[in-house]
Design a protein around this motif. Structure first.
Motif, PDB file in Angstrom:
ATOM      1  N   ALA A  95       0.866  -1.101   0.076  1.00  0.00           N
ATOM      2  CA  ALA A  95      -0.129   0.045   0.133  1.00  0.00           C
ATOM      3  C   ALA A  95       1.020   1.723   0.256  1.00  0.00           C
ATOM      4  O   ALA A  95       1.667   1.303   0.044  1.00  0.00           O
ATOM      5  CB  ALA A  95      -0.643   0.113   0.864  1.00  0.00           C
ATOM      6  N   LEU A  97       0.686   5.909   1.001  1.00  0.00           N
ATOM      7  CA  LEU A  97      -0.201   6.645   1.563  1.00  0.00           C
ATOM      8  C   LEU A  97      -0.617   8.528   0.872  1.00  0.00           C
ATOM      9  O   LEU A  97       1.095   8.270   0.548  1.00  0.00           O
ATOM     10  CB  LEU A  97       0.575   6.648   2.984  1.00  0.00           C
ATOM     11  N   GLN A 101      -5.711   8.688   2.242  1.00  0.00           N
ATOM     12  CA  GLN A 101      -5.941   7.555   1.605  1.00  0.00           C
ATOM     13  C   GLN A 101      -5.015   7.065   2.345  1.00  0.00           C
ATOM     14  O   GLN A 101      -3.802   7.007   1.499  1.00  0.00           O
ATOM     15  CB  GLN A 101      -6.150   8.126   0.659  1.00  0.00           C
ATOM     16  N   THR A 102      -4.815   5.910   2.018  1.00  0.00           N
ATOM     17  CA  THR A 102      -4.480   3.868   1.980  1.00  0.00           C
ATOM     18  C   THR A 102      -4.745   3.863   0.376  1.00  0.00           C
ATOM     19  O   THR A 102      -5.254   3.494   0.809  1.00  0.00           O
ATOM     20  CB  THR A 102      -4.480   3.636   3.303  1.00  0.00           C
ATOM     21  N   TRP A 126      -6.165   7.460   6.298  1.00  0.00           N
ATOM     22  CA  TRP A 126      -4.527   6.969   6.348  1.00  0.00           C
ATOM     23  C   TRP A 126      -4.297   6.646   7.619  1.00  0.00           C
ATOM     24  O   TRP A 126      -3.220   5.562   7.955  1.00  0.00           O
ATOM     25  CB  TRP A 126      -4.404   8.518   6.360  1.00  0.00           C
ATOM     26  N   THR A 128      -4.969   2.953   9.329  1.00  0.00           N
ATOM     27  CA  THR A 128      -5.261   1.861   9.279  1.00  0.00           C
ATOM     28  C   THR A 128      -3.538   1.307   9.562  1.00  0.00           C
ATOM     29  O   THR A 128      -2.846   2.234   9.511  1.00  0.00           O
ATOM     30  CB  THR A 128      -5.019   1.151   7.467  1.00  0.00           C
ATOM     31  N   ALA A 130      -1.254   0.098   7.746  1.00  0.00           N
ATOM     32  CA  ALA A 130      -0.506   0.134   6.390  1.00  0.00           C
ATOM     33  C   ALA A 130      -0.192   2.366   5.894  1.00  0.00           C
ATOM     34  O   ALA A 130       0.518   1.931   4.942  1.00  0.00           O
ATOM     35  CB  ALA A 130      -1.237  -0.567   5.204  1.00  0.00           C
ATOM     36  N   GLY A 131      -1.275   2.936   6.209  1.00  0.00           N
ATOM     37  CA  GLY A 131      -0.975   4.232   5.947  1.00  0.00           C
ATOM     38  C   GLY A 131      -0.363   5.106   8.013  1.00  0.00           C
ATOM     39  O   GLY A 131       0.584   5.986   7.268  1.00  0.00           O
ATOM     40  N   LYS A 132      -0.296   4.432   8.715  1.00  0.00           N
ATOM     41  CA  LYS A 132       0.291   5.107   9.068  1.00  0.00           C
ATOM     42  C   LYS A 132       1.673   4.422  10.082  1.00  0.00           C
ATOM     43  O   LYS A 132       2.230   5.601  10.179  1.00  0.00           O
ATOM     44  CB  LYS A 132      -0.377   3.971  10.859  1.00  0.00           C
ATOM     45  N   SER A 191       3.901   0.662   2.189  1.00  0.00           N
ATOM     46  CA  SER A 191       4.319  -0.789   3.349  1.00  0.00           C
ATOM     47  C   SER A 191       4.160  -1.910   3.204  1.00  0.00           C
ATOM     48  O   SER A 191       3.132  -2.161   1.546  1.00  0.00           O
ATOM     49  CB  SER A 191       3.676   0.342   4.445  1.00  0.00           C
TER      50      SER A 191
END
Length: 229
Positions: A95, A97, A101-102, A126, A128, A130-132, A191
């Protein structure tokens, strides 16, 4: 004209397809202008008619699927992600960012992960895992526009551990853990995440996700592993 075309595409994305009148309102374009642009976009394959409305066409899907933040990301990550899914039973994905949005580029289903409910969702919040894990990186270039007061503390913890975790944020029954993927300059470009059921405790996957992300980063040309902890 180009700006108007993108406004229409954005309106179709928000509405999941709509008629001329609503698209005119959503895009802020006069109806005659919206109609003319829609006809041109249809001719290009970027828009298609359905019932009495319009929706994004298959050509935009083809263009979107070809995008990646690093020219070798998809090819480099595909096999390690597939192996990780096979070994752990988790659903594993890649993913990126972008602001709030992720965006999920690719994912491999896992044997134990209840990921069916997410199959048609390619854009997530964002916050999630994967985004964090990307938002926490100090060198990341696309920070989210709004963060909670607790974020500085959580961001530090993510940087120290090298992973981020979320618990049933997207849908009940799905938790995930993620680690960043770095290019040759040490900039996080994407990520790697593993999603599993809460009973399987996503924290137990942290070490293998970290190691897999480090291996992918090395293959992307980074040359050395980023220290964590």
């Amino acid at each position: 004209m180009l700006k108007g075309a993108f406004e229409l595409l954005a309106a179709m994305d928000r509405t999941r397809g709509a008629g001329l009148t609503r698209l005119s309102v959503e895009s802020g374009l006069p109806k005659a202008t919206a109609y003319r642009l829609l006809e041109q976009l249809i001719g290009l394959g970027a828009v298609e008619r359905y019932a009495d409305g319009y929706r994004i066409g298959s050509r935009m899907f083809q263009f979107g699927n070809g995008w990646q933040p690093h020219p070798e990301l998809r090819a480099t990550a595909a096999e390690p992600a597939r192996r990780l899914a096979a070994v752990t039973g988790a659903a594993v994905g890649i993913a990126v960012l972008r602001h709030d949005q992720t965006l999920v580029l690719d994912w491999a289903p896992g044997a134990t992960a209840p990921f069916t409910a997410l199959r048609n969702r390619s854009a997530w919040p964002w916050y999630t895992a994967a985004g964090k894990v990307l938002a926490a990186a100090p060198e990341y270039r696309f920070p989210p526009s709004s963060v909670p007061a607790s974020w500085p503390r959580e961001g530090r913890a993510i940087r120290e551990s090298g992973v981020a975790v979320d618990r049933e944020i997207l849908t009940p029954g799905v938790c995930s853990v993620a680690a960043a993927l770095y290019d040759a300059s040490g900039t996080p470009v994407a990520s790697l995440f593993a999603a599993t059921a809460p009973a399987h405790r996503p924290e137990r996957l942290a070490d293998v996700v970290r190691r897999t992300s480090a291996a992918i980063s090395a293959r992307l040309g980074r040359g050395c592993l980023r220290p964590t902890g």
